[in-house]
Design a protein around this motif. Structure first.
Motif, PDB file in Angstrom:
ATOM      1  N   LEU A  28       0.822  -1.208   0.000  1.00  0.00           N
ATOM      2  CA  LEU A  28       0.000   0.000   0.000  1.00  0.00           C
ATOM      3  C   LEU A  28       0.857   1.259   0.000  1.00  0.00           C
ATOM      4  O   LEU A  28       1.751   1.419   0.826  1.00  0.00           O
ATOM      5  CB  LEU A  28      -0.915   0.024   1.230  1.00  0.00           C
ATOM      6  CG  LEU A  28      -1.804   1.249   1.378  1.00  0.00           C
ATOM      7  CD1 LEU A  28      -2.823   1.318   0.237  1.00  0.00           C
ATOM      8  CD2 LEU A  28      -2.514   1.231   2.719  1.00  0.00           C
ATOM      9  N   THR A  67      -9.741  -6.397  -5.793  1.00  0.00           N
ATOM     10  CA  THR A  67      -8.653  -5.868  -6.614  1.00  0.00           C
ATOM     11  C   THR A  67      -7.615  -6.953  -6.859  1.00  0.00           C
ATOM     12  O   THR A  67      -7.560  -7.954  -6.167  1.00  0.00           O
ATOM     13  CB  THR A  67      -7.958  -4.676  -5.933  1.00  0.00           C
ATOM     14  OG1 THR A  67      -7.363  -5.131  -4.718  1.00  0.00           O
ATOM     15  CG2 THR A  67      -8.916  -3.541  -5.654  1.00  0.00           C
ATOM     16  N   ARG A  70      -1.382  -3.684  -7.072  1.00  0.00           N
ATOM     17  CA  ARG A  70      -1.263  -2.342  -6.519  1.00  0.00           C
ATOM     18  C   ARG A  70      -2.072  -1.313  -7.290  1.00  0.00           C
ATOM     19  O   ARG A  70      -2.760  -0.482  -6.706  1.00  0.00           O
ATOM     20  CB  ARG A  70       0.203  -1.957  -6.517  1.00  0.00           C
ATOM     21  CG  ARG A  70       0.454  -0.576  -6.005  1.00  0.00           C
ATOM     22  CD  ARG A  70       1.906  -0.231  -6.185  1.00  0.00           C
ATOM     23  NE  ARG A  70       2.364   0.403  -4.991  1.00  0.00           N
ATOM     24  CZ  ARG A  70       3.605   0.509  -4.635  1.00  0.00           C
ATOM     25  NH1 ARG A  70       4.542  -0.033  -5.362  1.00  0.00           N
ATOM     26  NH2 ARG A  70       3.944   1.146  -3.559  1.00  0.00           N
ATOM     27  N   SER A  73      -5.670  -1.439  -6.422  1.00  0.00           N
ATOM     28  CA  SER A  73      -5.896  -0.943  -5.066  1.00  0.00           C
ATOM     29  C   SER A  73      -5.902   0.578  -5.036  1.00  0.00           C
ATOM     30  O   SER A  73      -6.758   1.194  -4.403  1.00  0.00           O
ATOM     31  CB  SER A  73      -4.811  -1.466  -4.117  1.00  0.00           C
ATOM     32  OG  SER A  73      -4.848  -2.856  -4.035  1.00  0.00           O
TER      33      SER A  73
END
Length: 105
Positions: A28, A67, A70, A73
């Motif tokens: 994240l 998702t 990355r 997301s």
């Protein structure tokens, strides 16, 4: 704690990294600027602590989105944040737009 903007950004980066590692969400990237802007806008149009609530709900909505990877997301967060920004424009006074409830997922 009063700091200059550069120091604050570094501290937010360090804090985000520490939180994501502890919560085991290592891929994240936290968009601090967007979250701060959303928090400020929500606080301005709703109540002082509305920014905290907005950031939590945006993260939760994005987390509910299926998702893969990355980029997906980040897109889920941006979509949820976009909805929150739209609502924050008018705070509690605005009308619900048709279909906005499902727009973050």
């Amino acid at each position: 704690m009063s700091t200059n903007p550069e120091m604050e950004e570094r501290r937010l980066n360090d804090w985000s990294r520490r939180l994501t590692q502890a919560l085991q969400i290592l891929d994240l990237e936290v968009d601090h600027k967007m979250l701060v802007e959303l928090g400020e806008k929500s606080a301005e149009t709703v109540a002082d602590n509305a920014g905290l609530v907005s950031a939590f709900v945006v993260g939760y909505a994005a987390g509910l989105t299926t998702t893969s990877g990355r980029k997906s997301s980040e897109e889920a967060v941006q979509k949820a944040a976009g909805t929150a920004f739209q609502l924050a424009e008018t705070g509690l006074e605005g009308s619900d737009q048709p279909g906005w409830k499902g727009s973050a997922q």
